[in-house]
Structures are given as structure tokens and as C-alpha cells.
Design a protein around this motif. Sequence first.
Motif, PDB file in Angstrom:
ATOM      1  N   ARG A   1       0.833  -1.206   0.000  1.00  0.00           N
ATOM      2  CA  ARG A   1       0.000   0.000   0.000  1.00  0.00           C
ATOM      3  C   ARG A   1       0.865   1.252   0.000  1.00  0.00           C
ATOM      4  O   ARG A   1       2.036   1.215   0.348  1.00  0.00           O
ATOM      5  N   GLU A   2       0.202   2.365  -0.355  1.00  0.00           N
ATOM      6  CA  GLU A   2       0.901   3.658  -0.405  1.00  0.00           C
ATOM      7  C   GLU A   2       1.372   4.106   0.967  1.00  0.00           C
ATOM      8  O   GLU A   2       0.592   4.102   1.910  1.00  0.00           O
ATOM      9  N   TRP A   3       2.607   4.511   1.077  1.00  0.00           N
ATOM     10  CA  TRP A   3       3.059   5.178   2.292  1.00  0.00           C
ATOM     11  C   TRP A   3       4.207   6.121   1.963  1.00  0.00           C
ATOM     12  O   TRP A   3       4.871   5.973   0.940  1.00  0.00           O
ATOM     13  N   SER A   4       4.419   7.100   2.831  1.00  0.00           N
ATOM     14  CA  SER A   4       5.403   8.140   2.572  1.00  0.00           C
ATOM     15  C   SER A   4       6.420   8.190   3.691  1.00  0.00           C
ATOM     16  O   SER A   4       6.060   8.024   4.862  1.00  0.00           O
ATOM     17  N   ARG A   5       7.661   8.443   3.348  1.00  0.00           N
ATOM     18  CA  ARG A   5       8.695   8.626   4.376  1.00  0.00           C
ATOM     19  C   ARG A   5       8.522  10.008   5.009  1.00  0.00           C
ATOM     20  O   ARG A   5       7.936  10.911   4.403  1.00  0.00           O
ATOM     21  N   SER A   6       9.087  10.195   6.193  1.00  0.00           N
ATOM     22  CA  SER A   6       8.902  11.480   6.863  1.00  0.00           C
ATOM     23  C   SER A   6       9.762  12.555   6.197  1.00  0.00           C
ATOM     24  O   SER A   6      10.790  12.258   5.575  1.00  0.00           O
ATOM     25  N   VAL A   7       9.314  13.791   6.322  1.00  0.00           N
ATOM     26  CA  VAL A   7      10.010  14.922   5.700  1.00  0.00           C
ATOM     27  C   VAL A   7      11.455  14.988   6.197  1.00  0.00           C
ATOM     28  O   VAL A   7      12.395  15.115   5.409  1.00  0.00           O
ATOM     29  N   ASP A   8      11.648  14.848   7.508  1.00  0.00           N
ATOM     30  CA  ASP A   8      12.993  15.002   8.076  1.00  0.00           C
ATOM     31  C   ASP A   8      13.950  13.938   7.583  1.00  0.00           C
ATOM     32  O   ASP A   8      15.112  14.216   7.291  1.00  0.00           O
ATOM     33  N   GLU A   9      13.431  12.705   7.496  1.00  0.00           N
ATOM     34  CA  GLU A   9      14.272  11.606   7.022  1.00  0.00           C
ATOM     35  C   GLU A   9      14.716  11.867   5.575  1.00  0.00           C
ATOM     36  O   GLU A   9      15.875  11.668   5.226  1.00  0.00           O
ATOM     37  N   ILE A  10      13.785  12.349   4.757  1.00  0.00           N
ATOM     38  CA  ILE A  10      14.098  12.621   3.355  1.00  0.00           C
ATOM     39  C   ILE A  10      15.094  13.768   3.254  1.00  0.00           C
ATOM     40  O   ILE A  10      16.090  13.682   2.525  1.00  0.00           O
ATOM     41  N   VAL A  11      14.841  14.837   4.011  1.00  0.00           N
ATOM     42  CA  VAL A  11      15.737  16.003   3.944  1.00  0.00           C
ATOM     43  C   VAL A  11      17.140  15.604   4.393  1.00  0.00           C
ATOM     44  O   VAL A  11      18.127  15.968   3.764  1.00  0.00           O
ATOM     45  N   ARG A  12      17.219  14.783   5.449  1.00  0.00           N
ATOM     46  CA  ARG A  12      18.538  14.330   5.932  1.00  0.00           C
ATOM     47  C   ARG A  12      19.267  13.540   4.850  1.00  0.00           C
ATOM     48  O   ARG A  12      20.447  13.741   4.600  1.00  0.00           O
ATOM     49  N   GLU A  13      18.529  12.623   4.196  1.00  0.00           N
ATOM     50  CA  GLU A  13      19.172  11.816   3.145  1.00  0.00           C
ATOM     51  C   GLU A  13      19.615  12.720   1.989  1.00  0.00           C
ATOM     52  O   GLU A  13      20.712  12.568   1.450  1.00  0.00           O
ATOM     53  N   CYS A  14      18.778  13.688   1.631  1.00  0.00           N
ATOM     54  CA  CYS A  14      19.125  14.618   0.538  1.00  0.00           C
ATOM     55  C   CYS A  14      20.377  15.410   0.911  1.00  0.00           C
ATOM     56  O   CYS A  14      21.284  15.562   0.083  1.00  0.00           O
ATOM     57  N   GLN A  15      20.427  15.914   2.141  1.00  0.00           N
ATOM     58  CA  GLN A  15      21.595  16.706   2.570  1.00  0.00           C
ATOM     59  C   GLN A  15      22.863  15.867   2.490  1.00  0.00           C
ATOM     60  O   GLN A  15      23.902  16.329   1.998  1.00  0.00           O
ATOM     61  N   SER A  16      22.761  14.622   2.932  1.00  0.00           N
ATOM     62  CA  SER A  16      23.940  13.760   2.911  1.00  0.00           C
ATOM     63  C   SER A  16      24.381  13.490   1.468  1.00  0.00           C
ATOM     64  O   SER A  16      25.575  13.515   1.152  1.00  0.00           O
ATOM     65  N   LEU A  17      23.431  13.263   0.563  1.00  0.00           N
ATOM     66  CA  LEU A  17      23.791  13.000  -0.839  1.00  0.00           C
ATOM     67  C   LEU A  17      24.464  14.228  -1.457  1.00  0.00           C
ATOM     68  O   LEU A  17      25.428  14.108  -2.206  1.00  0.00           O
ATOM     69  N   VAL A  18      23.972  15.409  -1.121  1.00  0.00           N
ATOM     70  CA  VAL A  18      24.554  16.634  -1.672  1.00  0.00           C
ATOM     71  C   VAL A  18      25.970  16.840  -1.112  1.00  0.00           C
ATOM     72  O   VAL A  18      26.895  17.187  -1.844  1.00  0.00           O
ATOM     73  N   GLU A  19      26.126  16.549   0.193  1.00  0.00           N
ATOM     74  CA  GLU A  19      27.474  16.652   0.780  1.00  0.00           C
ATOM     75  C   GLU A  19      28.443  15.694   0.105  1.00  0.00           C
ATOM     76  O   GLU A  19      29.625  15.976  -0.041  1.00  0.00           O
TER      77      GLU A  19
ATOM     78  N   ASN B   1       3.525  11.929  -6.584  1.00  0.00           N
ATOM     79  CA  ASN B   1       2.736  13.113  -6.221  1.00  0.00           C
ATOM     80  C   ASN B   1       1.586  12.783  -5.270  1.00  0.00           C
ATOM     81  O   ASN B   1       0.818  13.656  -4.885  1.00  0.00           O
ATOM     82  N   ALA B   2       1.503  11.494  -4.853  1.00  0.00           N
ATOM     83  CA  ALA B   2       0.587  11.153  -3.758  1.00  0.00           C
ATOM     84  C   ALA B   2       1.309  11.319  -2.426  1.00  0.00           C
ATOM     85  O   ALA B   2       0.749  11.000  -1.370  1.00  0.00           O
ATOM     86  N   TYR B   3       2.545  11.821  -2.479  1.00  0.00           N
ATOM     87  CA  TYR B   3       3.347  11.963  -1.259  1.00  0.00           C
ATOM     88  C   TYR B   3       2.537  12.682  -0.176  1.00  0.00           C
ATOM     89  O   TYR B   3       1.913  13.719  -0.433  1.00  0.00           O
ATOM     90  N   ASN B   4       2.579  12.126   1.024  1.00  0.00           N
ATOM     91  CA  ASN B   4       1.853  12.728   2.145  1.00  0.00           C
ATOM     92  C   ASN B   4       2.592  12.310   3.418  1.00  0.00           C
ATOM     93  O   ASN B   4       2.223  11.348   4.079  1.00  0.00           O
ATOM     94  N   GLY B   5       3.688  13.023   3.713  1.00  0.00           N
ATOM     95  CA  GLY B   5       4.531  12.644   4.843  1.00  0.00           C
ATOM     96  C   GLY B   5       4.459  13.686   5.957  1.00  0.00           C
ATOM     97  O   GLY B   5       4.012  14.813   5.747  1.00  0.00           O
ATOM     98  N   LEU B   6       4.897  13.275   7.130  1.00  0.00           N
ATOM     99  CA  LEU B   6       4.833  14.171   8.289  1.00  0.00           C
ATOM    100  C   LEU B   6       6.193  14.801   8.557  1.00  0.00           C
ATOM    101  O   LEU B   6       7.226  14.177   8.340  1.00  0.00           O
ATOM    102  N   ASP B   7       6.166  16.036   9.058  1.00  0.00           N
ATOM    103  CA  ASP B   7       7.432  16.617   9.527  1.00  0.00           C
ATOM    104  C   ASP B   7       7.565  16.347  11.022  1.00  0.00           C
ATOM    105  O   ASP B   7       6.709  15.668  11.624  1.00  0.00           O
ATOM    106  N   ALA B   8       8.625  16.878  11.636  1.00  0.00           N
ATOM    107  CA  ALA B   8       8.887  16.556  13.047  1.00  0.00           C
ATOM    108  C   ALA B   8       7.746  17.031  13.957  1.00  0.00           C
ATOM    109  O   ALA B   8       7.494  16.457  15.016  1.00  0.00           O
TER     110      ALA B   8
END
Length: 439
Positions: free
Chosen positions: A170-188, A202-209
Amino acid sequence: MQKHLIKTFGCQMNIYDAARMSDLLKAQCGTAPTEDPTQADLIIFNTCHVREKAEEKLFSELGRFKKSCGNRKVVFAVGGCVGQAEGMHIFRRAPYVDIVFGPQNYHHLPALLARVASGETRIHDDTIPADEKFDALPEHRVSGAIGSVTVQEGCDKFCAFCVVPYTRGREWSRSVDEIVRECQSLVEQGARELLLMGQNVNAYNGLDAGHMAHDLPMLLHEVAMQTEVERIRFVTSHPLDMSDDLIDAFAEIPQLCPYLHLPIQSGSDRVLQRMGRGHDAASYLDWVEKFRKAAPNGAMASDFIVGFPGESEADFQATLDLVDVVRFDHAYSFKYSPRPGTPALEMEDNLSEEVRKARLATLQARLNLHQLERNRALVGSIAKVLVEGKARAGQGVVSGRTSCNRSVHFAGGDDLIGQIVPVRITEGLPNSLRGEEAL
Ligand code: SAH
Ligand code: SF4
Ligand code: F3S
């Protein structure tokens, strides 16, 4: 040191999973990746179930790899979507396989391998644990200029032809913070482009902290704000989950690539309805128009299925008509493939293989023509190209992608790899562009 080989089929999410599996094996099992089956101690097939051909390929390739290993003891594992869908059946067709698992439980691999080491055989893990996979994985390592991040998984749409909701869950979304952390690490680590992925991204529906829900446009704003990345792209979108906010994001976020991959499958309302897509051709065309208004030089991509059960000549003509109206920059097109457990399998199907083949050829000729025309129209313009690597070894030609996801080849040295370079387009080909560095 022991070595692992991962052979991946299917979509970009499977490619991402393979990279994460490799990270996990390196970190927890101490094995090193190899491409050479004669060197491997563990061979994993990361499989795709979406069309019949992909599945058949798995069994022929498995047999070929097994043969090339001779009498050496090699652990064979089948993961991915065939693993999830076929489960125990895999042991019947390939009895030497030691482990079968799925796309939602590959973080169990070290434990499954330990069970094999202690003498167990034919282990089948078909659990779909909720939301724990990403917590169990080590830091994602990126090797090239593009960092991919799964942000959403699974599907609740249950289109009549498709196995994905059964294999990915079923559809589920990762949390905003987890995604942002992974993105920051990839950019670093050097990523210049971030590719956010989901079966229906575009069905993304995740929670922030603070437990506030974010949709995809909100997530895109967060990633743009909280990383130094130059380019952000997202795939694949579903027409039902489009929103005006997402369209606005193309105009509002400078880093967002003007590229929209929005599959429609058919241009006929009758077929769309039978497929259970939940939208008609007119509403699709509305989104195309809105996107092109927000991103006038943007690129539209789509997916098509020809020969869905009951597709008439008139239905097929409606697909060609829609294609002529949109003039896509890129598209994937497939013959309908009957899949186990899907409702379309029960529908009356009077189309012959010849008709399906002929329709696919007609559609592809039309799509290719538009693609070529749109590529040729770019001759003389200057595009920013993110250089990904050498085009051909030793010839001084590098290749990369424009923000519209077009592949460009031009003369240049290895020092350009990982850079964003202005390139004057000199030639438009069916699947790529040629150019020269604009100094
Ligand atoms: N979630 C995405 C698609 C994921 S599957 C979407 O809804 O657009 C990728 C593509 O495989 C689909 O867009 C479709 O074109 C194709 N596909 C899926 N099932 C198929 C089948 N049974 N036969 C042929 N093509 C299929
Ligand atoms: Fe498959 Fe439809 Fe879900 Fe796409 S939206 S993954 S085609 S069921
Ligand atoms: Fe294939 Fe599974 Fe992707 S079926 S297309 S690998 S989600």
C-alpha cells in the motif's frame, strides 16, 4: 573478502533498492560489490514483475548465472517484485535458490544470510513490515552526480492491468525530516541533482517533526530550502494526484527541473475507464496545458499501454490523437501484458498478438517522430548539461542530461564529469542531442 553481485531489473525504485542493499551488505556483512559472477559468493536478483517478459528473463538469467558458477558454493537470492509475487514458486522453478524476499523487507538480508550460513535452505521472507526498512539501512552512499531518494512507495490505485499494488504494498510516505537528511547527505557527497522517487510520487503525504502533513509541493520547497542542490526532479506522477500547487512549484522553485512524467496509458475514455484509471483524457490534457503554462520550455513524458483487452481501432485512434495534441518529449510504450491476480485478466480479450504488435509499432513511430522534432527544434539553443560520464571510452566525448532530462553528447574531458556545463545544441537525434561546449 567475500563478494556480492546484484542484478537489477525494472524501475528506478528497484535501482535505488539495489544501491541500498549494496550499502547494507558492505556495512553489515563486510562483502564487496562485484560485476563478475565467477567472483561472487552471493548473487542477488532484484526483480520486476510488471510485464511477463521481465519475469521470463529472470529465470533464463538465473540459469545462466548458476551455470557460470560451476560447482562453487554461491548463495542465490531472489528479491524485488517477482520475489514478493511468486514467493515459494521460485524454489520450484529454480531449486538452487536459497532466499526469496521482496522490496519491503530487503533490510532483513543480513539476518536471512546468517540463516543460510547456519545451514537453512529455501528461506522465504514475504513480510511487508510498516515503515521500518529505511531506519534499518546504513547511510546512503552516492557515486555519481545524481542522488536518488525514494520518498513514497506502494500504490493504492489498483489499475486493472497492474501488479505493483500487490508487489510493493500500500501507499506510504517517508517522513520529511528523514528525506531532507538523506538529501543533505547525498549533496554533501557530491550530488548536483536529487531525484525524488515514488510509484505515485505526487501522492506523497509525509509528516514533519511537528506532525504536520506535507504534500509533494511542500516537500519540494523543503528540499530546495534545506539543501544546496542545483537540480531537483521527481518521478512518477499520477494524473489523479496532480494539484495546482504542484504546477505552481515549477514556477516557484528555481531548482525544480521543468520535467513532468505523467503516465496516461490510453487516450480513449472508454479504455481509461476499463483500466480503472479514475480520470479521462480531457482532464489529462488540462494538466498538460497548466504545466506548459508554468514551464513553457518544459518537457512532458508519459507511459502508454496498447492492446488493453477490448481496445478497438477507434480507441487506439484516440490514443494517437491525444499523442498528436500533446507531442510528448519522451514516452515509454508497451504492449499489454496479462498479469496474474489482476482484474484485467478476467476481461474478454479478443486482440491478437499481431494487432498488438502493429499498434505498438504505429504508436512508437508517432512518439519517436514527435521526440525527434522536439529535439531538432532545440538546435542553436544553449542547454545546461549535468555531465554524468564518458559517452564512449577513450573518444573524448562526455554525456549528460539537460534539466528536461534529454541526453546530450559533446566533446569534453573527464574533468567535466559532475559539472553543470553550458552546451550549444548542434544536432537533434531521435533519443539524444549533440552539442559543443558553449564557452
Ligand atoms: N505508477 C505509475 C506506473 C508504474 S508501472 C503510473 O501509474 O503511471 C510502469 C508502467 O508499466 C506503467 O505506467 C504502464 O505503462 C506499464 N505497465 C504496468 N502494467 C502493465 C501491464 N500489465 N502490461 C503492460 N504494461 C504495463
Ligand atoms: Fe500500477 Fe496504476 Fe498503481 Fe501506477 S497507479 S503503480 S499503473 S496500479
Ligand atoms: Fe517492476 Fe516492481 Fe518497479 S514490478 S516496475 S520493479 S515496482
